[in-house]
Scaffold this motif. Sequence first.
Motif, PDB file in Angstrom:
ATOM      1  N   SER A 181      28.597-111.381  27.984  1.00 31.60           N
ATOM      2  CA  SER A 181      28.992-111.999  29.378  1.00 31.60           C
ATOM      3  C   SER A 181      28.629-111.109  30.416  1.00 31.60           C
ATOM      4  CB  SER A 181      30.494-112.326  29.169  1.00 31.60           C
ATOM      5  OG  SER A 181      31.132-111.144  29.005  1.00 31.60           O
ATOM      6  N   PHE A 182      27.962-110.131  30.158  1.00 33.81           N
ATOM      7  CA  PHE A 182      27.431-109.106  31.317  1.00 33.81           C
ATOM      8  C   PHE A 182      25.883-108.913  30.856  1.00 33.81           C
ATOM      9  CE2 PHE A 182      29.191-106.792  27.706  1.00 33.81           C
ATOM     10  CZ  PHE A 182      28.180-105.889  27.405  1.00 33.81           C
ATOM     11  N   TRP A 183      25.331-108.301  31.966  1.00 32.97           N
ATOM     12  CA  TRP A 183      23.826-108.239  31.942  1.00 32.97           C
ATOM     13  C   TRP A 183      23.506-106.889  31.207  1.00 32.97           C
ATOM     14  CZ3 TRP A 183      21.393-112.176  33.250  1.00 32.97           C
ATOM     15  CH2 TRP A 183      21.715-113.009  34.442  1.00 32.97           C
ATOM     16  N   ASP A 184      22.143-106.895  30.730  1.00 35.50           N
ATOM     17  CA  ASP A 184      21.633-105.392  30.075  1.00 35.50           C
ATOM     18  C   ASP A 184      22.585-105.265  29.020  1.00 35.50           C
ATOM     19  OD1 ASP A 184      20.181-105.643  32.407  1.00 35.50           O
ATOM     20  OD2 ASP A 184      20.840-103.691  33.230  1.00 35.50           O
ATOM     21  N   PRO A 186      22.485-103.439  25.308  1.00 28.67           N
ATOM     22  CA  PRO A 186      21.774-102.710  24.742  1.00 28.67           C
ATOM     23  C   PRO A 186      20.897-103.496  23.780  1.00 28.67           C
ATOM     24  CG  PRO A 186      23.648-101.349  25.088  1.00 28.67           C
ATOM     25  CD  PRO A 186      23.942-102.778  25.573  1.00 28.67           C
TER      26      PRO A 186
ATOM     27  N   LYS B 335      25.286 -95.378  32.060  1.00 32.66           N
ATOM     28  CA  LYS B 335      25.156 -96.419  32.608  1.00 32.66           C
ATOM     29  C   LYS B 335      26.252 -97.694  31.938  1.00 32.66           C
ATOM     30  CE  LYS B 335      22.094-100.564  32.848  1.00 32.66           C
ATOM     31  NZ  LYS B 335      20.822-101.157  32.717  1.00 32.66           N
ATOM     32  N   THR B 337      27.693-101.376  31.964  1.00 29.32           N
ATOM     33  CA  THR B 337      27.585-102.982  32.363  1.00 29.32           C
ATOM     34  C   THR B 337      28.827-103.514  31.939  1.00 29.32           C
ATOM     35  OG1 THR B 337      26.230-103.214  30.429  1.00 29.32           O
ATOM     36  CG2 THR B 337      24.961-102.923  32.401  1.00 29.32           C
ATOM     37  N   LEU B 338      29.308-104.408  32.777  1.00 32.01           N
ATOM     38  CA  LEU B 338      30.873-105.123  32.805  1.00 32.01           C
ATOM     39  C   LEU B 338      30.657-106.172  33.284  1.00 32.01           C
ATOM     40  CD1 LEU B 338      31.986-101.743  34.020  1.00 32.01           C
ATOM     41  CD2 LEU B 338      33.035-102.679  31.831  1.00 32.01           C
ATOM     42  N   GLY B 399      35.399-105.305  28.180  1.00 33.63           N
ATOM     43  CA  GLY B 399      34.333-106.342  27.965  1.00 33.63           C
ATOM     44  C   GLY B 399      33.082-105.919  28.284  1.00 33.63           C
ATOM     45  N   GLY B 400      32.639-104.649  28.428  1.00 34.28           N
ATOM     46  CA  GLY B 400      31.366-104.199  28.656  1.00 34.28           C
ATOM     47  C   GLY B 400      30.726-103.311  27.822  1.00 34.28           C
ATOM     48  N   ALA B 401      29.706-102.538  28.137  1.00 39.28           N
ATOM     49  CA  ALA B 401      29.197-101.557  26.968  1.00 39.28           C
ATOM     50  C   ALA B 401      28.682-100.340  27.856  1.00 39.28           C
ATOM     51  CB  ALA B 401      27.768-102.394  26.498  1.00 39.28           C
ATOM     52  N   VAL B 403      25.576 -96.920  28.254  1.00 39.31           N
ATOM     53  CA  VAL B 403      24.568 -96.395  27.583  1.00 39.31           C
ATOM     54  C   VAL B 403      24.362 -95.138  28.254  1.00 39.31           C
ATOM     55  CG1 VAL B 403      22.086 -96.802  27.282  1.00 39.31           C
ATOM     56  CG2 VAL B 403      23.163 -98.662  26.985  1.00 39.31           C
TER      57      VAL B 403
END
Lengths: 499, 450
Positions: A181-184, A186, B335, B337-338, B399-401, B403
Amino acid sequence: MHPSPLVRELERRVGREAVLWRPEDLMLYEYDALSSRRAPDAVVFPTSTEHVVEIMRLANRERVPVVGRGAGTSLSGGPVVAEGGIVVSFARMKKILEIDIENQRARVQPGVVNLDLSLAVADAGYYYAPDPSSQKACTIGGNVAENSGGPHTLAYGVTSQHVLGLEVVLAGGEVIHTGASFWDRPGYDLTGFLVGSEGTLGLVTEITVRLMRRPEAVKTLLAIYNQVGDATRTVAMLTAHGITPAALEMMDGVTLRAVEAATGAGYPTDSAAVLLIEVEGLREAVDEQADIIEQVCRRNQAREVLRARTEEARARLWRGRKNAFGALGRISPSYYVQDGVIPRTRLPEMLDDIERVAQRYGLLIGNIFHAGDGNLHPLILFDSRDPAECERVVEAASEIIAKCAEMGGSITGEHGVGLEKNELMPLIFSPDDLEMMRRLKAAWNPDGLLNPGKVLPSGKMCGELRIQVSMGSGASTSAVNGRLPSRRRERVGSGGGLP
Amino acid sequence: MTTATQGAAAEMAAIVGESRVVTDPAARAGYAVDGETPQCVVYAPSAEQVAAVLRHAADRRLAVIPVRNLTKIGLGQRPRAYDVALSLKEMNQVWYYEPDDLTVSVEPGMKLGDFQHFLSRHNLWLPVDPPGGEKASIGGILAANASGPLRLRYGTARDFTIGMKIATTEGKIVKTGGRVVKNVAGYDLAKLLIGSCGTLGVIVEASFKLFPRPAQRLTFAVAVPALGQARDLRRRIQQSALEPLRILLLAGEAPRLLGPDSGSAGRERALQLWIEAGGSAAVVDRYARALDDLARRCGLTIERLDEEIAAPAWARLCDAPAALAPALPITATLKATLPIAATEEFVGRSEEEAGREGARVAVLAQVGVGVTRLVVLEAERNRLAGLVARLRGAASALGGALVVEQCPWEAKSEIDVWGPPGDDFEMMRKIKAAWDPSGVLSPGRFVGGL
């Protein structure tokens, strides 16, 4: 008549009320807006991802093909069954699962109708940007399969630019989640790869899309020309000036007269072409751009440039464009809409070429273009009861598409390859290109059960490359034309070329 | 060097010419990746030669990492093997350029700065402001799917790449897409290559749709005392009709280290929100009025920056690690992303978590799109893994990731730079196998050890 064991098993897995199997029911699922080939063995209506998994597992066990289907508005034969099997209709998976305005996104089931999503978020001032002409009927799942476009994708991009993530049932019945639900997120961009894969890599059961804020101002102009060349030159000059309207559509005289007769949109019937141009954004930007556009139109001999003063007037101008295919259907027993792309600078040349093709084959061709991105929709008018004329239509369409390829363009800009143009793929792709696609397809769809006969060439063709859809009803083995006369407005093929 | 690779270098020389294969230790050391030095550096001058080199490498099971200016070479796990640095430096030509059609095809070794300069003749540009700035190469930007704050308005390479040619480890050159701006023929292989970090094939040509440069640009900066206010202003901008080119929130050490030189002591301690608008004079003027109004409603004062200050400041902000590195020891760049609405909260959490691990961070958050870059300063190396784990935990809870874009290679044994793969990993593995069956391209560097 009794249901087959396959049907019984489907009924057991997803419920009796979710399976169609009687010939008269299946017949309705033989075709899309382009053509038909043959009826499926069963149509099933899952209501959940688990149902789709069950169906996929069964199909695997029984080795029967599976073809996903939204509203059936495809113009390339995407949901048309090529080799029998199960049609998975997403008509009952039509929930908008989540609207998240703060994060500018929505999560939907594949059967949600394109326009319904925009309507659902309209009060919040948002919309879903891709707007195919069929948006009142077509589904977001279908849009994802075909990577659909629409007039406003000129400024905002086609479906793939608006999809963040997918839930997919794979050929083996496993469920995966691509993107997020977010961009990019991995990893490889499987979402981007799956959008536009025409149902050959998996069945999409959930889609997370990006929502966009409605622009503050919209201005719609209609530029009227006595020469088609002046209109196409205007497009090239606007592009060169770096003006990117939200939409830039062209209709030629043949189309205009038909549209005017059908919709009364206010188009001049004595002109050779019009450009329908829309600019959106900040008030200040829209005003300036509209002025520049008007100047460019006039510099290219536009006879008149009208501006829609009211929302009603604007809607009327668009009504003409969005209903143009249907309008042409009123003046001809059948029509065949093509979808090619060329570099925008070559529009004048291409239009001359289409005119020459029309004359050579003695056919009437109306032209409706998403001119701003070089996406052509020539509409060839014909009578499907005349086998010789049908033959000429295929020849003419094949020639036009070959010309697009020769100009460095594409054989499809938004309708997809489907079973209409899979044999034309070598026009723009080398054997090595196609081999890589084949290999990737095999990684996802190892047994070929997902939508067989689509996208990639069969490898059975030799010599001349031409469109493989039969036009006529005369030699037809299908009774669709006769039994469903209303379909005659749309071009309905026959499956005559297949066993 | 082993005899096998000496033999390989000689065979590479047979493909690209003696002068294009370098085995000199000093030159090779310059192409070290995560502490691994290649056996040779090969400069391929054409797509065909790239393909031939790859095929040869696959036959001999030699691991190849495609390189150009090394601006993003820190991205990825340590390579499992690394025999050949395949430099695309000599492939820096524009093959096809149709300014009236706003389309271009270019080789991967072209530097972004040179490319923008080339396009500026016709007042066009590729609207991307990635880390690495002008030195980043086209191929590197695509391979890393690198982007900066401009993605708010223009998207990323994924959105303006219209075609590609890719050299494969089987020695083929595969085409996808084309040179027209709308095209749905066949599978979109470019989507797979963008962001694949050199693990599938080598991009030997890319076609883009281009954009006209905004007639005028104007940058605004707002000192913001608290995150809540930053969030309030960002939301008001997003809900207004305005469509800025870029918005960037500076937090942690970023305002002090990267803000405009004219800043007073008080402003340095605050957060800063940078906003750039583009368009005609009338449009830019509207932004000035509207942003002033929105800021006042949040109790903030907006300030216009002169373009002479703003342009270099944006360049510093977009390439923050490079801007900071000469003066400060940079430990890592991360980085996150969320989902958009979680960004400010993550910014707050990241400062806290950094503090807990005794590190200072410069935070640059693209608050309109949900991307936050953290430049970790003065962290002790043995606490880096802990910091990454904490920050990844925070991103994932929102809710994000996260890197790790760059960190000392010694730390990579205890840090998974990509984070855990998802349930789609098996399909990623199959895609890798389809492109690179012998596993010689950047082996082990990508997600899940691909």
